[in-house]
Design an enzyme around this catalytic site. Structure first.
Site, PDB file in Angstrom:
ATOM      1  N   GLU A 121       0.833  -1.209   0.000  1.00  0.00           N
ATOM      2  CA  GLU A 121       0.000   0.000   0.000  1.00  0.00           C
ATOM      3  C   GLU A 121       0.868   1.261   0.000  1.00  0.00           C
ATOM      4  O   GLU A 121       0.414   2.333   0.391  1.00  0.00           O
ATOM      5  CB  GLU A 121      -0.961   0.018   1.202  1.00  0.00           C
ATOM      6  CG  GLU A 121      -1.933  -1.141   1.298  1.00  0.00           C
ATOM      7  CD  GLU A 121      -3.081  -1.098   0.285  1.00  0.00           C
ATOM      8  OE1 GLU A 121      -3.137  -0.132  -0.505  1.00  0.00           O
ATOM      9  OE2 GLU A 121      -3.890  -2.033   0.280  1.00  0.00           O
ATOM     10  N   HIS A 144      -2.798   1.044   8.404  1.00  0.00           N
ATOM     11  CA  HIS A 144      -3.890   0.313   7.757  1.00  0.00           C
ATOM     12  C   HIS A 144      -4.022  -1.041   8.427  1.00  0.00           C
ATOM     13  O   HIS A 144      -3.020  -1.741   8.613  1.00  0.00           O
ATOM     14  CB  HIS A 144      -3.610   0.153   6.263  1.00  0.00           C
ATOM     15  CG  HIS A 144      -4.454  -0.903   5.622  1.00  0.00           C
ATOM     16  ND1 HIS A 144      -5.830  -0.842   5.612  1.00  0.00           N
ATOM     17  CD2 HIS A 144      -4.126  -2.050   5.001  1.00  0.00           C
ATOM     18  CE1 HIS A 144      -6.305  -1.922   5.023  1.00  0.00           C
ATOM     19  NE2 HIS A 144      -5.288  -2.673   4.630  1.00  0.00           N
ATOM     20  N   HIS A 146      -7.198  -4.443   9.552  1.00  0.00           N
ATOM     21  CA  HIS A 146      -8.445  -5.123   9.175  1.00  0.00           C
ATOM     22  C   HIS A 146      -9.281  -5.418  10.428  1.00  0.00           C
ATOM     23  O   HIS A 146      -9.408  -6.584  10.823  1.00  0.00           O
ATOM     24  CB  HIS A 146      -8.130  -6.442   8.456  1.00  0.00           C
ATOM     25  CG  HIS A 146      -7.298  -6.320   7.207  1.00  0.00           C
ATOM     26  ND1 HIS A 146      -6.616  -7.389   6.645  1.00  0.00           N
ATOM     27  CD2 HIS A 146      -7.044  -5.260   6.397  1.00  0.00           C
ATOM     28  CE1 HIS A 146      -5.982  -6.991   5.551  1.00  0.00           C
ATOM     29  NE2 HIS A 146      -6.218  -5.694   5.378  1.00  0.00           N
ATOM     30  N   HIS A 216     -12.838  -4.149   3.269  1.00  0.00           N
ATOM     31  CA  HIS A 216     -11.392  -4.381   3.351  1.00  0.00           C
ATOM     32  C   HIS A 216     -10.820  -4.023   4.725  1.00  0.00           C
ATOM     33  O   HIS A 216     -10.285  -4.903   5.403  1.00  0.00           O
ATOM     34  CB  HIS A 216     -10.699  -3.593   2.220  1.00  0.00           C
ATOM     35  CG  HIS A 216      -9.211  -3.743   2.196  1.00  0.00           C
ATOM     36  ND1 HIS A 216      -8.422  -3.300   1.170  1.00  0.00           N
ATOM     37  CD2 HIS A 216      -8.357  -4.262   3.103  1.00  0.00           C
ATOM     38  CE1 HIS A 216      -7.148  -3.559   1.425  1.00  0.00           C
ATOM     39  NE2 HIS A 216      -7.084  -4.147   2.608  1.00  0.00           N
TER      40      HIS A 216
END
Ligand code: 2HA
Ligand code: ZN
Length: 271
Positions: A121, A144, A146, A216
């Site tokens: 990413e 980032h 999940h 996501h």
């Protein structure tokens, strides 16, 4: 620690990277970081001295895929692509690396400790860091991950309307608005690692510190990694309370508008 590590003899940089490792451990423990899931980048330029500036690349320069003028000569700690958060927690320099953005603003090189390729990413992360510098923001980290409950909620279209989730999650427990005062933005599904995802994320970050990527994960920004983690943690706590109430068979009442307003005033938060 590897005796030749870039962290050796640099306590402030070492502390910053150790905080990343601490958070990586939390992400794994919370079940938000299966396999290689998630990524972290930190702008570490404030810790960079002349010796680091002189360091030679340990892998060939590679394109970022974007031209990011404000990042010329900036340095980042990046989680490695394909690396596990649970491994990074024990060994941050074996599962991540330090990169330098070159003077062209469109390529980077790895300078330490090992040739660990940075996160998939990277375009989203660096685009966001470029904007922090352009806009004079004090923010230096992107995270980032999940989180189970927030990703589950992103599979339900009515929750994706503007500010529906911010209001719902804020109203579950007073602390959520206090510690995530800008709420939760939403980015409709885009391919992971794509420039479209990066652009859409950047647009939402004008109004929010945490953005939900449909089906996501989340992307959070802040001054340091512990604060970025805390913003996701309080949102997730609210999501868990909501789901617990639904599992008991009812729609939770939520704090009233009057209670939210009273709280926002008392804590000096935006409306
Ligand atoms: O780095 O989570 O979105 C693994 C991911 C990509
Ligand atoms: Zn992901």
């Amino acid at each position: 620690m590897n005796p030749k590590s870039i962290l050796e003899g640099r306590p402030a940089l070492a502390r910053c990277v150790m905080e990343v490792a601490e958070v990586a451990g939390y992400l794994w423990q919370k079940g938000w970081a299966e396999r290689n899931g998630g990524n972290i980048t930190v702008n570490i330029s404030e810790y960079v001295d002349e010796d680091i500036r002189q360091k030679k690349a340990i892998a060939p320069a590679r394109p970022i895929g974007l031209k990011l003028e404000a990042l010329r000569g900036q340095y980042f700690y990046c989680k490695g692509t394909g690396k596990r958060m649970r491994d990074l927690a024990r060994n941050p320099m074996g599962n991540g690396s330090v990169i330098r953005v070159l003077e062209d603003g469109e390529s980077y090189e790895i300078i330490a400790d090992e040739a660990v390729m940075p996160t998939s990413e990277l375009p989203s992360h660096l685009l966001v860091h470029n904007w922090f510098l352009e806009s004079g923001s004090p923010y230096r980290v992107s995270l980032h991950t999940h989180p189970i409950e927030l990703v589950a909620m992103s599979h339900h279209k009515p929750f994706l309307q503007k500010d529906v989730l911010s209001q719902l999650l804020w109203s579950m427990i007073p602390e959520t608005k206090a510690f995530c005062p800008r709420g939760l933005g939403v980015v409709p599904y885009q391919l992971p690692g794509s420039n479209l995802l990066a652009q859409a994320t950047l647009e939402e970050l004008g109004d929010y510190d945490v953005v939900l990527w449909e089906k996501h994960g989340v992307f959070a920004v802040d001054k340091d990694i512990l604060n970025a983690f805390d913003q996701i943690d309080v949102l997730t706590k609210s999501a868990q309370i909501y789901i617990a109430a639904r599992n008991m068979g009812y729609e939770p009442e939520g704090m009233s508008q009057a209670q939210m307003q009273e709280m926002s005033q008392a804590f000096n938060l935006p409306k």
